[in-house]
Structure formats: C-alpha cells, structure tokens
Enzyme design. Structure first.
Site, short mmCIF file in Angstrom:
data_model
loop_
_atom_site.label_atom_id
_atom_site.label_comp_id
_atom_site.label_asym_id
_atom_site.label_seq_id
_atom_site.Cartn_x
_atom_site.Cartn_y
_atom_site.Cartn_z
N ILE A 1 0.91 -1.15 0.00
CA ILE A 1 0.00 0.00 0.00
C ILE A 1 0.94 1.19 0.00
O ILE A 1 1.52 1.54 1.02
CB ILE A 1 -0.94 0.02 1.23
N TYR B 1 -1.83 -10.15 8.02
CA TYR B 1 -1.76 -11.50 7.46
C TYR B 1 -2.47 -12.51 8.36
O TYR B 1 -3.15 -13.41 7.87
CB TYR B 1 -0.31 -11.91 7.24
#
Length: 191
Positions: free
Chosen positions: A94, A140
């Site tokens: 990002i 994650y």
C-alpha cells in the site's frame, strides 16, 4: 485507466497501468514505504520503475484501486508461481500512506487469494515479512495466514538484527469472498 477485474467492498483489483510508473517511483523512494519491501533498499529512477511496472504487468500483479474514486493506492500480486506444486508467493504494497491501517491491505489480499485459489487452482500461498513489520503481520494473521518458519536475525537494519518470518495459507483454509459469488449469479436453474 483501470479495469475492475476483482471487486471488493471498498477497492478493486485492476491490471497494472504502466503509465502509473511515476506514482510507484514516488512510493518506492519513500523510505517508510520501501523499508518493508524485499530487495527495495536502493533508490530507483522513474525509468527503472517504468520497466519494473511493465514487467509486472505481464504477471499476476494487480493495481489496488479505490472503488468510488478510481484512485491507485498500491498493488498486490502472486510471484514465483510453481504450477506443479501449485504454490505462489504473495507480494503487496500500500504505497499511499494515507490508507495504511484501514483494512485496504486485508481486502486486497482476500481478493488476490480468491483469484489464487479459485481461478488459478493453487494449493497454497506463502509470504515473507520482516519481524519489525508488526502491522503487516497482524493483517496477514487476520486473513488466515499461519506461521511457517523464520530465519533468525537474517537482516540488519539501522544496526539491529531482525528475523524474516515465513507465513502461508492453504486453499482449504480460505473462504471465497468474490469469485464464488460471481459464479452463483451465473448459475441457471434446471428446467
């Protein structure tokens, strides 16, 4: 220009647009962004980034774009695909720091895993992350990645040693978020 290949709630994944190379060069040359990326420790020129984006555009790498305003905020992709073992390595960035910590990375990972498991028929997807990247590790884990191992004190940054953590997720551990819904819409009821 972007194309809505895989659509989430707030973002969609689009084939990469090589014309975005200046934006990517800006992100990659920002130390806060690049410090979390593997093999991105040296500055890169705009022309160098253009070549990288052109190469990635030929692979399973997608731009992460905001649904409402078609704004590029990063990319996500599958690398090192092994078609025999049906595995791949996840990569994500990002680049626009304004969108950090708001769940956009999680949504992008869910979309790319949906593609990996339900279109490419992969069995597992793995990733590597530096142990100091705590926010990424939490993301994650939320998606469903499990710890698979670590290389202890494998890198040195600013005089400190850090581990490289390996994580993975198997196809049977992932629930489709998009593709299954699209298939269900296409089903025809029997006559």
């Amino acid at each position: 220009m972007y194309f809505k290949r895989f659509i989430g709630e707030r973002i969609y994944l689009s084939p990469l647009n090589p014309d975005d190379y200046l934006k990517y060069a800006e992100w990659i040359n920002d130390l806060e962004v690049s410090i979390a990326l593997f093999e991105m420790k040296t500055p890169i020129t705009a022309e160098g980034e253009r070549q990288i984006i052109e190469d990635l555009a030929k692979e399973n790498v997608f731009a992460i774009v905001l649904n409402e305003v078609d704004k590029l905020i990063g990319n996500v992709g599958l690398h090192n695909i092994n078609w025999i073992s049906r595995t791949a390595e996840l990569g994500i960035v990002i680049g626009d720091k304004f969108y950090w910590g708001q769940g956009y990375g999680k949504e992008a990972i869910e979309l790319i895993l949906d593609y990996a498991f339900n279109m490419l028929n992969l069995h597992s997807v793995y990733l590597k992350v530096y142990s100091y990247n705590v926010n990424a590790i939490k993301c994650y884990e939320k998606v469903g990645f499990k710890y698979a191992g670590r290389l202890r004190e494998a890198i040195e940054v600013a005089g400190e040693r850090y581990d490289i953590i390996y994580m993975d997720i198997l196809k049977n551990e992932f629930k489709s978020v998009y593709i299954k819904e699209v298939v269900e819409k296409k089903k025809v009821s029997p006559k």
